[in-house]
Design a protein around this motif. Structure first.
Motif, PDB file in Angstrom:
ATOM      1  N   LEU A  17       1.400  -1.580   0.264  1.00  0.00           N
ATOM      2  CA  LEU A  17      -0.031   0.024   0.190  1.00  0.00           C
ATOM      3  C   LEU A  17       0.906   0.700  -0.098  1.00  0.00           C
ATOM      4  O   LEU A  17       0.798   2.184  -0.792  1.00  0.00           O
ATOM      5  N   GLY A  18       1.947   1.262   1.087  1.00  0.00           N
ATOM      6  CA  GLY A  18       2.703   2.934   0.985  1.00  0.00           C
ATOM      7  C   GLY A  18       3.827   2.707  -0.387  1.00  0.00           C
ATOM      8  O   GLY A  18       3.688   3.835  -0.591  1.00  0.00           O
ATOM      9  N   ILE A  19       4.039   2.170  -0.073  1.00  0.00           N
ATOM     10  CA  ILE A  19       5.298   1.625  -2.105  1.00  0.00           C
ATOM     11  C   ILE A  19       4.593   1.677  -2.949  1.00  0.00           C
ATOM     12  O   ILE A  19       4.983   2.401  -3.799  1.00  0.00           O
TER      13      ILE A  19
ATOM     14  N   LEU B 120       1.588   2.767  -2.844  1.00  0.00           N
ATOM     15  CA  LEU B 120       0.926   4.519  -3.811  1.00  0.00           C
ATOM     16  C   LEU B 120       1.367   5.321  -4.246  1.00  0.00           C
ATOM     17  O   LEU B 120       1.310   6.181  -5.281  1.00  0.00           O
ATOM     18  N   LEU B 121       2.533   5.430  -3.929  1.00  0.00           N
ATOM     19  CA  LEU B 121       4.321   6.492  -3.995  1.00  0.00           C
ATOM     20  C   LEU B 121       4.711   6.322  -5.466  1.00  0.00           C
ATOM     21  O   LEU B 121       4.883   7.292  -5.581  1.00  0.00           O
TER      22      LEU B 121
ATOM     23  N   LEU C  96       2.577   7.381  -7.978  1.00  0.00           N
ATOM     24  CA  LEU C  96       2.154   8.766  -8.246  1.00  0.00           C
ATOM     25  C   LEU C  96       3.863   9.297  -8.524  1.00  0.00           C
ATOM     26  O   LEU C  96       3.976  10.154  -9.113  1.00  0.00           O
ATOM     27  N   SER C  97       4.826   8.540  -8.949  1.00  0.00           N
ATOM     28  CA  SER C  97       5.652   9.030  -9.359  1.00  0.00           C
ATOM     29  C   SER C  97       6.134   8.367 -11.246  1.00  0.00           C
ATOM     30  O   SER C  97       6.641   8.649 -11.435  1.00  0.00           O
TER      31      SER C  97
ATOM     32  N   LEU D  46      11.295   2.802  -7.326  1.00  0.00           N
ATOM     33  CA  LEU D  46      11.470   4.607  -6.698  1.00  0.00           C
ATOM     34  C   LEU D  46      11.694   5.342  -5.967  1.00  0.00           C
ATOM     35  O   LEU D  46      12.499   6.752  -6.441  1.00  0.00           O
TER      36      LEU D  46
ATOM     37  N   LEU E 153       0.419  14.600 -12.857  1.00  0.00           N
ATOM     38  CA  LEU E 153       0.348  14.702 -11.421  1.00  0.00           C
ATOM     39  C   LEU E 153       2.219  15.154 -10.987  1.00  0.00           C
ATOM     40  O   LEU E 153       2.351  14.618 -10.059  1.00  0.00           O
TER      41      LEU E 153
ATOM     42  N   MET F 288       5.074  15.199  -7.559  1.00  0.00           N
ATOM     43  CA  MET F 288       6.513  14.104  -7.306  1.00  0.00           C
ATOM     44  C   MET F 288       7.696  15.993  -7.648  1.00  0.00           C
ATOM     45  O   MET F 288       8.615  15.337  -7.490  1.00  0.00           O
TER      46      MET F 288
ATOM     47  N   THR G  88       9.582   5.024   2.020  1.00  0.00           N
ATOM     48  CA  THR G  88       9.487   3.770   1.525  1.00  0.00           C
ATOM     49  C   THR G  88      10.926   3.093   2.123  1.00  0.00           C
ATOM     50  O   THR G  88      11.002   1.393   1.870  1.00  0.00           O
TER      51      THR G  88
ATOM     52  N   LEU H 102       9.762   0.865   5.116  1.00  0.00           N
ATOM     53  CA  LEU H 102       9.117  -0.060   4.842  1.00  0.00           C
ATOM     54  C   LEU H 102      10.072  -1.463   3.668  1.00  0.00           C
ATOM     55  O   LEU H 102       9.615  -2.373   4.548  1.00  0.00           O
TER      56      LEU H 102
ATOM     57  N   LEU I 174       2.733   5.617   8.815  1.00  0.00           N
ATOM     58  CA  LEU I 174       2.065   5.971   7.052  1.00  0.00           C
ATOM     59  C   LEU I 174       1.610   7.254   6.753  1.00  0.00           C
ATOM     60  O   LEU I 174       1.293   7.750   6.481  1.00  0.00           O
TER      61      LEU I 174
END
Lengths: 155, 155, 155
Positions: free
Chosen positions: A87-89, A91-92, A95-96, A148, C4, C8, C21, C24, C87
Motif C-alpha cells: 500500500l505504502g510503496i 501509492l508512492l 504517483l511517481s 522509486l 501528477l 513529485m 520506502t 518499509l 505512514l
C-alpha cells in the motif's frame, strides 16, 4: 473546492486504487474466516465470547487454541505484513509517473500472488506453493521500491 | 514548488485526514496500555526487559504471559487488521470525489465504532458489544470499497 | 492524462516518499530474517513447511517455537504497529504543507529510531536502548499528528 478529478483521471492511480481495494477486501475476508472457524469449532480467546455456551467452568473449556484457527490467523498476519508495504510503496510508486503497462504488471502480479498465497495457506497446499506466492508478492514490492528510490530519492 | 494547497482545501480530504489521524492516535495508545500493564503487573516477553527486577533466575520468573496483557495485545492487533483497510480504502475513497455528508457519515461511524470496540474489549463488556463495534467498522469500510469499485474500477 | 508531476515536484512529499520506502523495505527485511532463523534452526509453524525434513512423526518434531524466531516476530509486529501510523499520519502531514526542514527532521528521526529499535531488539542490547528507539519514533509520529490536528482539523 479543489479539483481532485485530476488524480482520478490518472490511469495508473485508478488502477492502483482498484487493485489496492481488491486486496484489502480480500484481507478483510480473513477476519470473517477466523470468526467462522471460531464459531463452528467453538474455540475462543475471550471469556465473554463463549458466555452463551454455558456458565462458569462449563464455558471456560472453549478458551483454547485450534490448529485451523491459528492457521487462518497466521495467514492474516502474513497478509498485514506484506500488504502494508504494498500500500505504502505502491501509492508512492503510482504517483511517481510510471509506465501504465509496467504498473499494471506490478499490481496484477501482486494481487494474484497474494490470493494464491491465501489459497495455498488455507487449503493447505504442499510447499513450495505458499513460498512462491509469498516471494512473487515480495519481489513485486521491492521492484516498485527500487524504481522509486532510483528515480526520486530525496534524503 | 508545486501547489499542494488544492488537496488540503478539499473538505472531504481534510475530514479524512482528521479522522484518520484520530483513529491512528487511538491505535498508538494501545502500545502505551500494553507497556502500562507489563510494568505494573511485571509481565515481560524479553529477558532484557526485566533485568532491572533481579538477576539470573530471579528475573526469569517475570517472563510470562498474563490475561490482561494478552487482551490489550489482541485489541491492538484487531485495530491493525481493521484500521489498515480503512486507511487504504478511505484515502482512495476520499480522492474519488464522494459527497461530503456521505463521506463524513462513513468516517464518523468508523471512528466511533472502533473506539467503542476498544472500550468493549478492554473493560470487557459482554458480547455482542465488541462484535457490534467490529461489524459497524467492517461494514463502513466495505461500503467505501464498494463505492470505489463501482465508480472507478480499472483493471 | 492528469498532471501528477506536481506532487513529485514537491520536496516534502518526495522526502516522505523516500523515507517511507526505506523504512518499509527495512520492515520487509524482517520476513527474510524470520525465514532465515526458521530454516537454519528448523523451527516451523506449519506441517507442510517441514515435510521435506522427514515423514510423519519425524517431521512433527520441527513444529515448535524458538526464542530467536519469536524475538524476530515480536520485532516485526512492533514495526507494523508503529510504521502504519507513521505512514498514515506522515502522508497527510506531508500534504499539509509543513516547513521542509521540520519535515525532514521528523522523517529522519523516525527512520533512524526504528532502525535503532530493530538493532536493539535483535542483538539484543540491554534496556533502555530498545525503549529509546521506540519512544523517539512514537514521539515523532505524535508530533506530526498534533501538527496536523492543530492546523487542519475538520470534524
Amino acid at each position: 473546492m479543489a479539483d481532485l478529478t485530476q488524480l482520478m483521471e490518472n490511469e495508473v492511480f485508478m488502477a492502483f486504487a482498484s487493485y489496492a481495494t481488491i486486496i484489502l477486501s480480500k484481507m478483510m475476508f480473513m477476519s470473517t474466516a477466523t470468526a467462522f472457524y471460531r464459531l463452528t469449532r467453538k474455540v475462543f480467546a475471550n471469556p465473554e465470547d463463549c458466555a452463551g455456551f454455558g456458565k462458569g467452568e462449563n464455558a471456560k473449556k472453549y478458551l483454547r487454541t485450534d490448529d485451523r484457527v491459528e492457521r487462518v490467523r497466521r495467514a492474516h498476519l502474513n497478509d498485514l505484513e506484506n500488504i502494508v508495504p504494498f500500500l505504502g510503496i505502491g501509492l508512492l510508486y503510482s504517483l511517481s509517473g510510471p509506465d501504465l503497462s509496467t504498473a499494471l504488471l506490478h499490481f496484477r502480479l501482486f494481487v494474484g500472488a497474494r490470493i494464491y498465497h491465501t489459497i495455498a495457506y488455507l487449503t493447505p497446499l504442499p510447499q513450495p506453493n505458499r513460498a512462491l506466492g509469498f516471494f512473487v508478492g515480495y519481489g513485486v514490492t521491492f521492484s516498485m521500491a527500487y524504481s522509486l528510490l532510483r528515480n526520486k530519492l530525496y534524503l
